[in-house]
Design an enzyme around this catalytic site. Structure first.
Site, mmCIF file in Angstrom:
data_model
loop_
_atom_site.group_PDB
_atom_site.id
_atom_site.type_symbol
_atom_site.label_atom_id
_atom_site.label_comp_id
_atom_site.label_asym_id
_atom_site.label_seq_id
_atom_site.Cartn_x
_atom_site.Cartn_y
_atom_site.Cartn_z
ATOM 1 N N PRO A 246 0.952 -1.404 0.111
ATOM 2 C CA PRO A 246 0.218 0.078 0.128
ATOM 3 C C PRO A 246 1.067 1.281 -0.253
ATOM 4 O O PRO A 246 0.853 2.054 1.101
ATOM 5 C CB PRO A 246 -0.588 -0.137 1.314
ATOM 6 C CG PRO A 246 0.002 -0.950 2.213
ATOM 7 C CD PRO A 246 0.741 -1.966 1.262
ATOM 8 N N CYS A 247 1.534 1.520 -1.036
ATOM 9 C CA CYS A 247 2.224 2.777 -1.232
ATOM 10 C C CYS A 247 1.179 3.872 -1.192
ATOM 11 O O CYS A 247 1.650 4.989 -1.068
ATOM 12 C CB CYS A 247 3.188 2.824 -2.409
ATOM 13 S SG CYS A 247 2.333 2.474 -4.142
#
Length: 286
Positions: A246-247
């Site tokens: 989850p950047c």
């Protein structure tokens, strides 16, 4: 720029130029430090503060970049490449590729010739995605607007691999992350290729809870590299597995949304959706 900062900047610039000009000799930390009139200890700390990595690691990046160019030439053997890059033999070149790129020089040279990659196209609440996997796990997820362009990007990573369009069970499990609790993510295996630093950053991203946000500075501290925010930002931007790693949960310290490889509008939608999901789950637990 303050006088001392300017002095330090010039020292690091001189050191970088020295490494680039002499990488074939594989200079030691002591040799590089002597070039800028600093003790090895002081130089190591100063270089890391300014460049976001150690002198040794920077030397490795320069060396592997040159070695890759040589390997793309068909007449260059692994041994020839190693010697011309400044190593005593192919074993050191092998160790360098494993350390920095997560693959052997032979695998890089043949473009993943013996690698089988399954890929599939799917729809999600945030747009279409291309998912790819090897027998070891998910290796690539990317949002796309153009199906052919998305596949071309995937194929450019391993041009000689054997690609088969097939939606595997792993691909189906990936789609479940848009409908189930994030805590079930451990069921999905990943097959990632990256440097030690990148892998540490991506691992730290996986620990950011659904509905929560972090900053590049906080991530840098989490991996014990408090002065490497810029390098962390680069590693976040090179994330090969959209949403699953989850950047999109990383924002700027100022609170600004910051950039996103697959579009800031998509990033904003993801953050809002996850915040709503986390709030719903929290109320269900009460």
């Amino acid at each position: 720029m303050k006088a001392q900062d300017e002095i330090n900047f010039n020292r690091i610039a001189k050191a970088i130029n020295y490494i680039q000009a002499n990488f074939k000799n594989q200079p030691s930390l002591e040799e590089i430090a002597e070039e800028v009139n600093l003790s090895p200890f002081h130089f190591q700390r100063l270089f890391k503060d300014w460049a976001g990595t150690t002198p040794k690691r920077f030397l490795q990046y320069i060396s592997i970049s040159y070695a890759k160019k040589l390997l793309q030439e068909n007449d260059k053997t692994l041994f020839d490449t190693a010697v011309e890059t400044g190593f005593s033999g192919s074993s050191r070149l092998h160790d360098l590729f494993i350390s920095v790129d997560g693959m052997t020089p032979g695998e890089y040279k043949n473009g993943g010739e013996n690698l089988k990659i399954n890929y599939s196209y799917s729809a999600t609440p945030f747009g279409n995605i291309l998912t790819a996997s090897t027998d070891k796990g998910i290796c690539h997820i990317a949002f796309y607007d153009d199906e052919f362009a998305a596949f071309a990007i995937l194929k450019s990573k391993f041009p000689a691999a054997n690609y088969q369009q097939c939606e595997t069970l792993e691909h189906q499990n990936v789609l479940q992350i848009f409908h189930k609790d994030w805590t079930e993510i451990s069921q999905i295996k990943l097959h990632l290729k990256g440097t030690d630093f990148q892998l540490k950053v991506w691992e730290a991203l996986l620990k950011i809870p659904t509905g929560k946000l972090s900053t590049y500075g906080i991530l840098a501290k989490k991996i014990n590299q408090p002065n490497a925010s810029r390098a962390v930002g680069t590693a976040v931007g090179s994330n090969p597995v959209a949403f699953l790693i989850p950047c999109h949960r990383v924002i700027q310290t100022s609170g600004a949304l910051g950039g996103y490889h697959w579009g800031t509008d998509r990033k904003m939608a993801m953050i809002g959706w996850e915040a709503s999901l986390a709030d719903t789950l929290q109320h269900q637990d009460k």
